[in-house]
Design an enzyme around this catalytic site. Structure first.
Site, PDB file in Angstrom:
ATOM      1  N   GLU A   1     -10.041 -29.040 -22.377  1.00  0.00           N
ATOM      2  CA  GLU A   1      -9.466 -30.128 -23.169  1.00  0.00           C
ATOM      3  C   GLU A   1     -10.255 -31.418 -22.991  1.00  0.00           C
ATOM      4  O   GLU A   1     -10.378 -32.212 -23.917  1.00  0.00           O
ATOM      5  CB  GLU A   1      -7.996 -30.333 -22.785  1.00  0.00           C
ATOM      6  CG  GLU A   1      -7.112 -29.215 -23.317  1.00  0.00           C
ATOM      7  CD  GLU A   1      -5.700 -29.257 -22.780  1.00  0.00           C
ATOM      8  OE1 GLU A   1      -5.497 -28.813 -21.624  1.00  0.00           O
ATOM      9  OE2 GLU A   1      -4.808 -29.714 -23.491  1.00  0.00           O
TER      10      GLU A   1
ATOM     11  N   ARG B   1      10.055 -25.232 -17.868  1.00  0.00           N
ATOM     12  CA  ARG B   1      10.785 -25.438 -19.128  1.00  0.00           C
ATOM     13  C   ARG B   1      11.319 -24.113 -19.658  1.00  0.00           C
ATOM     14  O   ARG B   1      10.645 -23.087 -19.563  1.00  0.00           O
ATOM     15  CB  ARG B   1       9.877 -26.057 -20.193  1.00  0.00           C
ATOM     16  CG  ARG B   1       9.489 -27.466 -19.896  1.00  0.00           C
ATOM     17  CD  ARG B   1       8.570 -28.019 -20.978  1.00  0.00           C
ATOM     18  NE  ARG B   1       7.499 -28.762 -20.350  1.00  0.00           N
ATOM     19  CZ  ARG B   1       6.262 -28.886 -20.847  1.00  0.00           C
ATOM     20  NH1 ARG B   1       5.956 -28.323 -21.997  1.00  0.00           N
ATOM     21  NH2 ARG B   1       5.354 -29.564 -20.200  1.00  0.00           N
TER      22      ARG B   1
ATOM     23  N   ARG C   1      -5.877 -38.677 -23.778  1.00  0.00           N
ATOM     24  CA  ARG C   1      -4.960 -37.638 -24.250  1.00  0.00           C
ATOM     25  C   ARG C   1      -3.613 -38.307 -24.512  1.00  0.00           C
ATOM     26  O   ARG C   1      -3.006 -38.879 -23.601  1.00  0.00           O
ATOM     27  CB  ARG C   1      -4.803 -36.556 -23.193  1.00  0.00           C
ATOM     28  CG  ARG C   1      -3.812 -35.526 -23.624  1.00  0.00           C
ATOM     29  CD  ARG C   1      -3.654 -34.418 -22.618  1.00  0.00           C
ATOM     30  NE  ARG C   1      -2.781 -33.412 -23.188  1.00  0.00           N
ATOM     31  CZ  ARG C   1      -1.894 -32.713 -22.508  1.00  0.00           C
ATOM     32  NH1 ARG C   1      -1.775 -32.876 -21.213  1.00  0.00           N
ATOM     33  NH2 ARG C   1      -1.145 -31.831 -23.110  1.00  0.00           N
TER      34      ARG C   1
ATOM     35  N   HIS D   1      -0.327 -29.134 -27.349  1.00  0.00           N
ATOM     36  CA  HIS D   1      -1.516 -28.430 -26.838  1.00  0.00           C
ATOM     37  C   HIS D   1      -2.534 -28.226 -27.963  1.00  0.00           C
ATOM     38  O   HIS D   1      -3.367 -27.329 -27.901  1.00  0.00           O
ATOM     39  CB  HIS D   1      -1.187 -27.028 -26.271  1.00  0.00           C
ATOM     40  CG  HIS D   1      -0.404 -27.027 -24.998  1.00  0.00           C
ATOM     41  ND1 HIS D   1       0.448 -25.994 -24.677  1.00  0.00           N
ATOM     42  CD2 HIS D   1      -0.363 -27.888 -23.964  1.00  0.00           C
ATOM     43  CE1 HIS D   1       1.005 -26.230 -23.499  1.00  0.00           C
ATOM     44  NE2 HIS D   1       0.531 -27.380 -23.045  1.00  0.00           N
TER      45      HIS D   1
ATOM     46  N   ASN E   1      -6.243 -38.587 -18.680  1.00  0.00           N
ATOM     47  CA  ASN E   1      -4.983 -37.896 -18.932  1.00  0.00           C
ATOM     48  C   ASN E   1      -3.961 -38.529 -17.997  1.00  0.00           C
ATOM     49  O   ASN E   1      -3.947 -38.263 -16.801  1.00  0.00           O
ATOM     50  CB  ASN E   1      -5.154 -36.402 -18.648  1.00  0.00           C
ATOM     51  CG  ASN E   1      -3.937 -35.610 -19.059  1.00  0.00           C
ATOM     52  OD1 ASN E   1      -2.888 -36.176 -19.375  1.00  0.00           O
ATOM     53  ND2 ASN E   1      -4.065 -34.300 -19.041  1.00  0.00           N
TER      54      ASN E   1
END
Ligand code: ADP
Length: 407
Positions: free
Chosen positions: A392, A249, A99, A188, A18
């Site tokens: 993940e 965010r 990813r 996601h 990642n």
């Protein structure tokens, strides 16, 4: 999550990468058993004070010093693997799983890394300037370091590729949207897919029979409505900025705020972009983006932290309500990721007062700390409320192994 060193054997394992702008996370995991052989994190890439930390066989190895770029960061990680007794190049690794944040309209499934795939991901950088270029740095660096190991890209957007048109379409000029590939992509996806599958498994139900609301609440946060294993709506859009209130965010805002600020302030478009992505959300409202800090600030009576928390919960409840209506019947509401797995107050407040809709959180079960999937609703709650840890890395490893097996 790390069970480093059960066998320590890398044969058949997948190295999951990642790659962020100044950091790189990796995990060496066996796709079938989920056994984690090693994991690590390289931070502050590009600086004199970079650091790499590698965990394997129960030992932690560190490097502190300059690391110029992602190639050097991965070369350092490979050195740390070697120090721990694993030469990754000859270890029987079956794949490297990457990813990749934005797959655009091009990628609905994981793909083998090739020159053409790299070019396409690069071409999508306009849609994800903060993510795709740095994801590519990891892809090209490990390709040079381990040329014989196949790479597989797993896209954050893929799960949402077939969202119903009504959920994927913005009500803007259709020609402008078509020319610039503007639609709701969702992000996601690897986590939403993994968690909805794991929730079905936990409930002993066939995923095709289940209707679920998945709440992935980490530093980034997103919600999805999943019917029969497929998403019918999600909160993130063209970029990961839309939807829930996040660590830094804003999530949903009136889009006119952007034009208004451009006209009345001295902020240029990059300043506004930076504010909305990095200086908004919880951090913008109270100066902090870590939920643990915010929880203790709220306990200490900090008004800004209280407002940040209230705005966060208000938005979350709005999405839960929308998805209850989208789905019509809800079988499970599932909390996951850092906040979702660890913040009982968020779970309680997100679902408070919904008994008439068949949703009742059990206060005792809700505060039990565990790393396992668990039910936190009362015995007579019609809707199962679950906490299901996301993974993940394992999901990416499994997808990478499947692509390599089918190649
Ligand atoms: P991401 O992968 O998006 O960076 P994570 O899923 O790791 O995020 O979640 C990180 C967030 O989880 C942290 O910012 C923190 O706010 C929150 N978190 C982690 N542990 C706890 C905890 N024990 N209580 C409340 N929040 C927590």
């Amino acid at each position: 999550m790390t069970d480093a060193g059960l066998t320590g054997d890398a044969t058949g394992a997948v190295l999951v990468l990642n790659s962020g702008s100044s950091s790189l996370k990796y995990q060496l995991v066996h796709p079938d058993s989920g056994e984690v052989v090693a994991s690590g994190l390289v931070e502050r890439i590009g600086s004199e004070t970079a650091a790499a930390e590698h965990e394997q066989n129960g030992d932690t190895r560190r490097f502190d010093g300059p690391i110029a770029d992602h190639h050097e960061a991965l070369a350092k990680a490979l050195d740390l693997f070697a120090e721990a007794g694993t030469d990754l190049a000859s270890s029987g690794l079956q794949a490297v799983g990457h990813r990749v944040v934005h797959g655009g309209q091009e990628f609905s499934e994981p793909v083998l890394v090739s020159d053409e795939v790299i070019e396409t991901i690069d071409a999508l950088s306009g849609l994800a300037p903060l993510h795709n270029p740095v994801n590519l740095m990891g892809i090209t660096a490990i390709r040079a370091l381990l040329p014989d190991v196949p790479g597989v890209c797993v896209f954050d957007t893929a799960f949402f590729h077939h969202l119903p048109a009504a959920a994927a379409t913005y009500a803007i000029d259709r020609d402008v949207a078509a020319e610039h590939h503007i639609r709701r992509y969702g992000f996601h996806g690897t986590s939403h897919e993994y968690v909805s599958g794991a929730a079905a498994e936990f409930l002993g139900a066939d995923p095709t029979d289940l209707q679920q609301i998945i709440l992935h609440l980490g530093n980034g946060a997103s919600a999805s409505a999943v019917r029969g294993g497929r998403p019918i709506d999600t909160s993130m859009g063209l970029t990961p900025l839309e939807g829930l209130v996040m660590g830094t965010r804003s999530g949903d805002i009136d889009p006119a705020i952007v034009m208004y600020l451009r006209r009345v302030s001295d902020m240029d478009i990059d300043d506004i972009d930076h504010m909305l992505n990095s200086g908004s959300g919880l951090k913008g409202l109270c100066g902090e983006n870590d939920f643990r800090t915010i929880t203790s600030m709220v306990a200490d009576g900090d008004e800004a932290a209280q407002l940040a928390y209230d705005v966060y919960i208000h938005r979350l409840r709005r999405y839960i309500g929308a998805y209850m209506v989208d789905l019509g019947r809800v079988d499970a509401i599932v909390f996951t990721a850092g906040v979702g797995e660890n913040a009982p107050t968020v779970r309680r407040d997100a679902l408070a007062g919904l008994e008439r809709y068949g949703i009742a959180v059990d206060d005792e079960a809700n505060v039990v700390r565990s790393r396992a999937a668990r039910r936190i609703s009362t015995a007579d709650s019609e809707v199962a409320v679950l906490v299901v840890p996301t993974n993940e890395e394992l999901a990416i490893a499994r997808k990478a192994a499947a692509v390599v097996a089918g190649a």
